[in-house]
Design a protein around this motif. Structure first.
Motif, PDB file in Angstrom:
ATOM      1  N   PHE A 115     -11.638   9.437  55.295  1.00  0.00           N
ATOM      2  CA  PHE A 115     -10.952   8.338  55.979  1.00  0.00           C
ATOM      3  C   PHE A 115     -10.573   8.730  57.401  1.00  0.00           C
ATOM      4  O   PHE A 115     -10.397   9.905  57.709  1.00  0.00           O
ATOM      5  CB  PHE A 115      -9.676   7.944  55.218  1.00  0.00           C
ATOM      6  N   SER A 116     -10.436   7.721  58.248  1.00  0.00           N
ATOM      7  CA  SER A 116      -9.910   7.931  59.597  1.00  0.00           C
ATOM      8  C   SER A 116      -8.917   6.812  59.884  1.00  0.00           C
ATOM      9  O   SER A 116      -8.932   5.776  59.223  1.00  0.00           O
ATOM     10  CB  SER A 116     -11.040   7.918  60.633  1.00  0.00           C
ATOM     11  N   VAL A 117      -8.052   7.036  60.860  1.00  0.00           N
ATOM     12  CA  VAL A 117      -7.107   5.997  61.265  1.00  0.00           C
ATOM     13  C   VAL A 117      -7.299   5.736  62.754  1.00  0.00           C
ATOM     14  O   VAL A 117      -7.456   6.669  63.547  1.00  0.00           O
ATOM     15  CB  VAL A 117      -5.638   6.376  60.936  1.00  0.00           C
ATOM     16  N   GLU A 118      -7.332   4.465  63.125  1.00  0.00           N
ATOM     17  CA  GLU A 118      -7.442   4.069  64.527  1.00  0.00           C
ATOM     18  C   GLU A 118      -6.056   4.216  65.141  1.00  0.00           C
ATOM     19  O   GLU A 118      -5.094   3.621  64.655  1.00  0.00           O
ATOM     20  CB  GLU A 118      -7.936   2.622  64.611  1.00  0.00           C
ATOM     21  N   HIS A 170      -1.604   8.608  63.321  1.00  0.00           N
ATOM     22  CA  HIS A 170      -2.383   9.826  63.146  1.00  0.00           C
ATOM     23  C   HIS A 170      -2.492  10.134  61.654  1.00  0.00           C
ATOM     24  O   HIS A 170      -1.498  10.039  60.929  1.00  0.00           O
ATOM     25  CB  HIS A 170      -1.717  11.008  63.856  1.00  0.00           C
ATOM     26  N   LEU A 171      -3.677  10.520  61.207  1.00  0.00           N
ATOM     27  CA  LEU A 171      -3.878  10.929  59.823  1.00  0.00           C
ATOM     28  C   LEU A 171      -3.540  12.410  59.729  1.00  0.00           C
ATOM     29  O   LEU A 171      -4.137  13.233  60.430  1.00  0.00           O
ATOM     30  CB  LEU A 171      -5.330  10.665  59.412  1.00  0.00           C
ATOM     31  N   GLU A 203      -5.555   0.861  61.691  1.00  0.00           N
ATOM     32  CA  GLU A 203      -6.597   0.548  60.707  1.00  0.00           C
ATOM     33  C   GLU A 203      -7.136   1.838  60.091  1.00  0.00           C
ATOM     34  O   GLU A 203      -7.524   2.762  60.802  1.00  0.00           O
ATOM     35  CB  GLU A 203      -7.750  -0.210  61.356  1.00  0.00           C
ATOM     36  N   ILE A 204      -7.157   1.854  58.759  1.00  0.00           N
ATOM     37  CA  ILE A 204      -7.714   2.995  58.036  1.00  0.00           C
ATOM     38  C   ILE A 204      -9.117   2.605  57.613  1.00  0.00           C
ATOM     39  O   ILE A 204      -9.329   1.578  56.979  1.00  0.00           O
ATOM     40  CB  ILE A 204      -6.837   3.375  56.826  1.00  0.00           C
TER      41      ILE A 204
END
Length: 159
Positions: A63-66, A53-54, A71-72
């Motif tokens: 940015f996002s995180v999977e 979690h970001l 993966e960012i």
């Protein structure tokens, strides 16, 4: 029959460390995966299953995180003039009860498109020297393999 259940007694740990820095050109394409956070949890089953979690910060807009892979991804354009640096905090949380978590810090330095300086392989160099290392001993070699338009390699630099 005896069944042994795993107790959620381990906290996620990041590999290879809990922080990293990254140099990202401001012309990086939206949608690009720019980094992959790696973590492990020594528990088994659901207790060892991690989600990423970001954490809230200015980086959430760019940015996002999977959640499953870590993966960012870049989700908006970068501008060195507007935001030259992002400090991203990624939380790894296990699926156990009670949940355990740990935090990873990714410092993203935005590289200006018109930057005329060299592009080094990495921003951070780690070197260990023995206490009795003689003066003038060479102990690190860095590379700047990318040549920018208008940048002339005229001098050799040393630190």
């Amino acid at each position: 029959m005896i069944t042994i259940a795993d107790v959620n007694d381990n906290t996620p740990t990041f590999l290879p460390s809990s922080s990293e820095s990254l140099l990202l050109p401001e012309v990086t394409k939206i949608g690009s995966v720019v980094y992959r956070v790696q973590a492990k949890d020594r528990d088994s089953g659901q207790n060892g299953r991690l989600t990423f979690h970001l954490l809230p910060s200015g980086g959430q807009r760019a940015f996002s995180v999977e959640r499953g892979s870590g993966e960012i991804r870049l989700i908006s354009s970068l501008s060195y003039d507007s935001v030259p640096r992002y400090d991203l905090q990624v939380l790894a949380r296990d699926g156990g009860v009670p949940q355990h978590s740990s935090t990873f810090t990714l410092v993203v330095h935005v590289q200006a498109e018109d930057d005329q300086g060299p592009a080094f392989d990495t921003l951070t160099y780690r070197v260990e020297l023995k206490e009795n290392t003689p003066l003038n001993t060479r102990f690190l070699q860095v590379r700047a393999p990318q040549q920018r338009p208008g940048w002339k390699r005229s001098k050799r630099r040393s630190v």
